[in-house]
Design a protein around this motif. Structure first.
Motif, PDB file in Angstrom:
ATOM      1  N   GLU A  92      42.512 -88.588  39.278  1.00 43.91           N
ATOM      2  CA  GLU A  92      40.979 -88.245  39.047  1.00 43.91           C
ATOM      3  C   GLU A  92      40.803 -86.914  39.624  1.00 43.91           C
ATOM      4  O   GLU A  92      40.057 -86.095  39.366  1.00 43.91           O
ATOM      5  CB  GLU A  92      40.071 -89.120  39.623  1.00 43.91           C
ATOM      6  N   GLU A  93      41.823 -86.296  40.622  1.00 45.54           N
ATOM      7  CA  GLU A  93      41.705 -85.316  41.709  1.00 45.54           C
ATOM      8  C   GLU A  93      42.104 -83.989  40.439  1.00 45.54           C
ATOM      9  O   GLU A  93      42.019 -82.704  41.010  1.00 45.54           O
ATOM     10  CB  GLU A  93      42.455 -84.967  42.710  1.00 45.54           C
ATOM     11  N   ASN A  94      43.002 -84.330  39.467  1.00 50.27           N
ATOM     12  CA  ASN A  94      43.514 -83.256  38.769  1.00 50.27           C
ATOM     13  C   ASN A  94      43.099 -83.207  36.985  1.00 50.27           C
ATOM     14  O   ASN A  94      43.662 -83.991  36.439  1.00 50.27           O
ATOM     15  CB  ASN A  94      45.059 -83.528  38.748  1.00 50.27           C
ATOM     16  N   GLU A  95      41.873 -82.699  36.884  1.00 47.68           N
ATOM     17  CA  GLU A  95      41.488 -82.439  35.387  1.00 47.68           C
ATOM     18  C   GLU A  95      42.683 -82.141  34.574  1.00 47.68           C
ATOM     19  O   GLU A  95      43.533 -81.281  34.862  1.00 47.68           O
ATOM     20  CB  GLU A  95      40.537 -81.451  35.354  1.00 47.68           C
ATOM     21  N   GLY A  96      43.113 -82.859  33.476  1.00 48.05           N
ATOM     22  CA  GLY A  96      44.035 -82.775  32.359  1.00 48.05           C
ATOM     23  C   GLY A  96      45.302 -83.156  32.824  1.00 48.05           C
ATOM     24  O   GLY A  96      46.243 -83.295  31.937  1.00 48.05           O
ATOM     25  N   ALA A  97      45.498 -83.903  33.990  1.00 53.57           N
ATOM     26  CA  ALA A  97      46.655 -84.457  34.442  1.00 53.57           C
ATOM     27  C   ALA A  97      47.002 -85.754  33.465  1.00 53.57           C
ATOM     28  O   ALA A  97      45.975 -86.383  33.115  1.00 53.57           O
ATOM     29  CB  ALA A  97      46.764 -85.008  35.943  1.00 53.57           C
TER      30      ALA A  97
END
Length: 170
Positions: A92-97
């Protein structure tokens, strides 16, 4: 006859100036308290390196894959681990991950975390290693080959000149 020494001297001076200009990108591993203790490896845009260590809580092996994208920045692109623990990125902390599971690990890709440097303390239990590339047949080099345990190490991109690079290689 007098022109030849002048031309030769001019060429040598020009060669010295050109070879002392910082133009070669290297991945630098250097002691935080003792910057004179430095090791480096030639790196080009798009090259990757892997830092692996044993996680302090879950005792599983973690593999962080960094990519050199140019300039002075490192990009943490991917991490592979066996169990969540402190310091492991959250999806959730890394958009597009992208998160997926393999037969023996979990993988987070496309983290896109840029940084100018990475500071680590060389641990004996963690057994920090670095591998210059992604191929499975490449050697994982223990940080203890370069530094004593408990040494803080700064990992960054820097430019060196041809003279410094050649002296280091010798």
């Amino acid at each position: 006859m007098k022109k030849l020494p002048v031309i030769l001297t001019s060429c040598l001076i020009l060669l010295f100036i050109v070879s002392s200009f910082p133009c070669i990108s290297v991945l630098s591993l250097c002691g935080r308290k003792n910057p004179a203790k430095e090791y480096f490896h030639r790196i080009k845009r798009g090259d990757c390196f892997v830092i692996s260590y044993t996680h302090s809580v879950n005792k599983g092996r973690v593999h962080d894959i960094y990519q050199y994208t140019g300039g002075k920045k490192l990009l943490l692109d991917e991490t592979e681990f066996v169990s969540y623990g402190a310091g492991i990125p959250e999806l959730e902390e890394n958009e597009g991950a992208v998160f997926y599971q393999t037969s023996d690990s979990y993988v987070l890709k496309n983290l896109k975390r840029e940084m100018e440097s990475l500071v680590m303390a060389v641990g004996l239990i963690a057994n920090h290693t670095i591998k210059f590339g992604l191929s499975d047949d490449l050697e994982e080099i223990p940080f203890t080959k370069f530094f004593e345990a408990q040494t803080s190490v700064v990992i960054s991109i820097k430019k060196v000149n041809l003279i410094e690079y050649l002296i280091y290689k010798i």
